[in-house]
Design a protein around this motif. Sequence first.
Motif, short mmCIF file in Angstrom:
data_model
loop_
_atom_site.label_atom_id
_atom_site.label_comp_id
_atom_site.label_asym_id
_atom_site.label_seq_id
_atom_site.Cartn_x
_atom_site.Cartn_y
_atom_site.Cartn_z
N UNK A 30 -28.87 -7.36 21.59
CA UNK A 30 -29.70 -7.81 21.42
C UNK A 30 -30.36 -7.03 22.62
N UNK A 31 -30.35 -5.28 22.20
CA UNK A 31 -30.06 -4.50 23.46
C UNK A 31 -31.73 -4.14 23.56
N UNK A 32 -32.08 -3.63 24.69
CA UNK A 32 -33.37 -2.38 25.43
C UNK A 32 -33.13 -1.59 26.28
N UNK A 33 -32.48 -0.58 25.41
CA UNK A 33 -31.98 0.45 25.85
C UNK A 33 -33.24 2.02 26.03
N UNK A 34 -33.15 2.44 26.97
CA UNK A 34 -34.59 4.07 27.38
C UNK A 34 -33.26 4.74 28.56
N UNK A 94 -36.74 -1.13 37.47
CA UNK A 94 -36.69 -3.14 37.87
C UNK A 94 -37.50 -3.27 37.90
N UNK A 95 -38.56 -3.57 37.97
CA UNK A 95 -40.00 -4.09 37.14
C UNK A 95 -39.97 -4.13 35.80
N UNK A 96 -39.88 -3.64 35.09
CA UNK A 96 -40.18 -3.06 33.55
C UNK A 96 -38.57 -3.61 33.14
N UNK A 97 -37.92 -3.60 33.96
CA UNK A 97 -36.59 -4.47 32.99
C UNK A 97 -36.82 -6.81 33.31
N UNK A 98 -37.46 -6.69 34.40
CA UNK A 98 -37.65 -8.55 34.94
C UNK A 98 -38.49 -8.53 33.64
N UNK A 99 -39.53 -8.20 33.49
CA UNK A 99 -40.33 -8.70 32.18
C UNK A 99 -39.78 -8.66 30.73
N UNK A 100 -38.99 -7.05 30.87
CA UNK A 100 -38.39 -7.13 29.21
C UNK A 100 -37.39 -8.87 29.23
N UNK A 160 -46.66 -3.79 31.63
CA UNK A 160 -46.41 -4.95 29.90
C UNK A 160 -46.57 -4.03 28.83
N UNK A 161 -47.47 -3.54 28.55
CA UNK A 161 -47.93 -2.74 27.63
C UNK A 161 -46.58 -2.11 27.36
N UNK A 162 -45.51 -1.32 27.79
CA UNK A 162 -44.13 -0.75 28.00
C UNK A 162 -42.96 -1.86 27.54
N UNK A 163 -43.02 -2.91 27.83
CA UNK A 163 -42.07 -3.73 27.90
C UNK A 163 -42.82 -4.57 26.32
N UNK A 164 -42.89 -4.17 26.28
CA UNK A 164 -43.71 -4.79 25.05
C UNK A 164 -42.91 -3.81 23.49
N UNK A 165 -44.01 -2.64 24.12
CA UNK A 165 -43.27 -1.37 23.57
C UNK A 165 -41.14 -1.52 22.91
N UNK A 166 -40.78 -1.34 24.57
CA UNK A 166 -39.34 -1.42 24.23
C UNK A 166 -38.70 -2.62 23.27
#
Length: 400
Positions: A302-306, A317-323, A286-292
């Motif tokens: 609106x793009x989130x890329x890494x 997958x989990x990180x993408x779902x949170x975002x 969740x912290x990583x998602x907010x940072x991204x």
Amino acid sequence: MENKNKLYYQDPYIQTFKAKVVKQEKDPTGNWYVVLNQTVFYPTGGGQPHDLGTIANKTVMNVEEIKGEIRHYLEGPIDDTGKEVRGTIDWDRRLDHMQQHAGQHLLSAAFDNLFGYKTIGFHLGAEMLTIDLETEHLSQQQIEDAEALANQVILENRPIETKWVTEEELSQFNLRKETKVKEDIRLVIIPDFDDNGCGGTHPRATGEVRAVKVLDWERQKKKIRVQFVCGNRVVTQLGKKQTVLLELTKILNAPEKEMEQAVLRLLETNKTLEKAFEQTQGKILHYEAKNLLGKRIQNERLLVCEVFQNRSIQELQNLARIITTEDEAAIVYFVSENDKRLQVVCARGQAGTESMKKVIASVLPLIDGKGGGNDLFAQGGGEAKISGEQMLQQLLEIKG
């Protein structure tokens, strides 16, 4: 009535013998075998494996009775078949088979005599034996009672007799099961306990079986398979299990009697730690998602890329779902470089219209990859034929 050339029936304790070569040939598969005018080597049959040993200093690989002749398969042909040859069996193997086979008779008879459970299958393996009982139910107490009765008969050191009879003479005996053969019938008899048709080798008395120990049992369809060992195998099994147990007492720092509780405590602690780890991992994601999300690219989309290193597809997958849950307008493109492979995850929130399935399908050919998904979420992987940054650039150039 018994075949005179089968010395193992005359005396199962004979270890060496001399014989004349009746025939030496190759079978259709190219294996050499000899037929002798008499032999101590027991051929595979009746649930008992064949003997091993040497004939004329050639290693015996297998022994089979085929078309009425006992074929001794050798590592190579005997050079001089015109002279008498000497044969020697592996006595430790023979004694083991004698102990196991007699022990099986005892245990099968015990189940039959106590509970009427018939043995309908038998296998003598390299380390343990199994019998199949014709019943769907078996209790721990019945196992213990049958095992105790078999071991009591062993302790009494009753003689184990063999007798050749005709089909007409069978009515004089209380057979545990019907014989399959109708002539040259060989009975193995343990007085006042078990009469059974059998062609295997057995010791002279039950005491030589030493012991019978049931290890486990399981239900298989409409029968119960019992796993056990006899004779020297009981000592061998005890030694193996004791070695493992002593190592575990050191590792767990607990005495033998408290071993079960120590393992249960360890498993419970492990479950607690796993749960705590999952919760912590979830918080980190969740912290990583907010940072991204803070580094997102804002243009017409609106793009989130890494690009990541050595991240599992599940984490991406989990990180993408949170975002995409936090921001329904977001589009997520994640690439991970894992050794010589690339993992790709594409996702969008509910507010978007792009098809992630089409996006992933357009880039996977670049890495000979496989994958799939739906309009909201897709993933795939393939060979690292391009870098993670190059893959990300390809994704960014796709127009939805």
